[in-house]
Design a protein around this motif. Structure first.
Motif: not given
Length: 286
Positions: A37-49
């Motif tokens: 259903l999803v992928g492959p996914v590389d994903w990063q989220v930082e605090l101010d995003e």
């Protein structure tokens, strides 16, 4: 440990996450019934995003944020949420500190529940107030949360008497009741009329620009619902990432045309995006 589900082991498990990342997905895939259903996914989220996830129906948007909100763990790859690896920590503890709004949650709130009880129960990850007693500090936090979303005037109202737009604001107040580091919203503008949508977009713009606000991940079907101040975007199609990164680099006519399989033209005015099909005729999906 109760609540811990063993995730698949792979080479990604060997490397710890960066402590500055709220979400750190590495080679993440989610499969069900033999189908990815999803992928492959590389994903990063930082605090101010502030992220928006967009794509056609069935693109995998909700599945992706269910992992981001510790509702599911990946079939392959490694997912860190708030520094904890899914499948190797108590996911209930993670859910308690992530703000989340969904349409399904709105449908589960009893019609006769008063607004302040809808919000205050969010601090304890439950729906519906029974005989619980809450501290004065909780009541103060309810008022602060409602005031932050411009809904303090709704105190005392019954859930079933609220408009769709008012319900959206109350659910966001409930989500921020826990002072989350991460706020996830699944189609917050769904079902709103034009006025309600613009009111909501205006509020979310204020939230996005607030340096003290949590990191935000929002799903939408419509670029017109993306508030001013959002910084990043991910464009999905059939479970795969078409593009991700800074919002102006991702939301281009070329990328939307690829994701939606028809010629899409996107424009930007006063910080807001607008999209339409560039030519008449043609099938929705080739």
């Amino acid at each position: 440990m109760v609540g811990v589900t063993d995730a698949p082991t792979n080479d990604f498990d060997l490397a710890p996450t960066n402590p500055d990342l709220l979400l750190d997905f590495r080679g993440v895939e989610f499969r069900r019934g033999g189908r990815t259903l999803v992928g492959p996914v590389d994903w990063q989220v930082e605090l101010d995003e502030r992220w928006v996830i967009i794509g056609p129906n069935g693109a995998g948007k909700t599945t992706l944020v269910r992992m981001a909100s510790a509702q599911e763990f990946p079939s392959e790859g490694t997912a860190f949420v708030l520094g904890e690896q899914l499948g190797k920590t108590d996911m209930r503890d993670l859910r308690a500190v992530i703000g989340m709004t969904t349409t399904s949650l709105a449908n589960r709130v009893p019609a006769d529940e008063i607004v302040e009880d809808v919000v205050i129960s969010g601090g304890y990850a439950v729906i519906g107030r029974w005989r619980e007693e809450y501290e004065d500090v909780d009541v103060e936090q309810v008022h602060d949360s409602l005031e932050q979303v411009g809904a303090l005037h709704l105190l005392g109202r019954r859930w079933g008497t609220l408009s769709d737009g008012e319900k959206k604001r109350v659910l966001i107040a409930r989500a921020i009741m826990v002072n989350p580091e991460l706020l996830i919203m699944d189609e917050p503008g769904a079902g709103l009329d034009l006025g309600g949508r613009e009111d909501l977009v205006g509020y979310l713009s204020e939230l996005a620009l607030d340096p003290d606000a949590p990191a935000i991940v929002m799903i939408t079907h419509h670029v017109e619902e993306i508030p001013y101040g959002f910084t990043h975007a991910m464009l999905l199609d059939e479970g795969s990432v078409v593009a991700q990164g800074l919002i102006d680099d991702v939301l281009t006519s070329e990328n939307l045309t690829k994701a939606y399989h028809q010629p899409i033209k996107i424009t930007k005015e006063d910080g807001r995006f607008f999209a339409r099909r560039e030519t008449r005729g043609g099938a929705h999906r080739v």
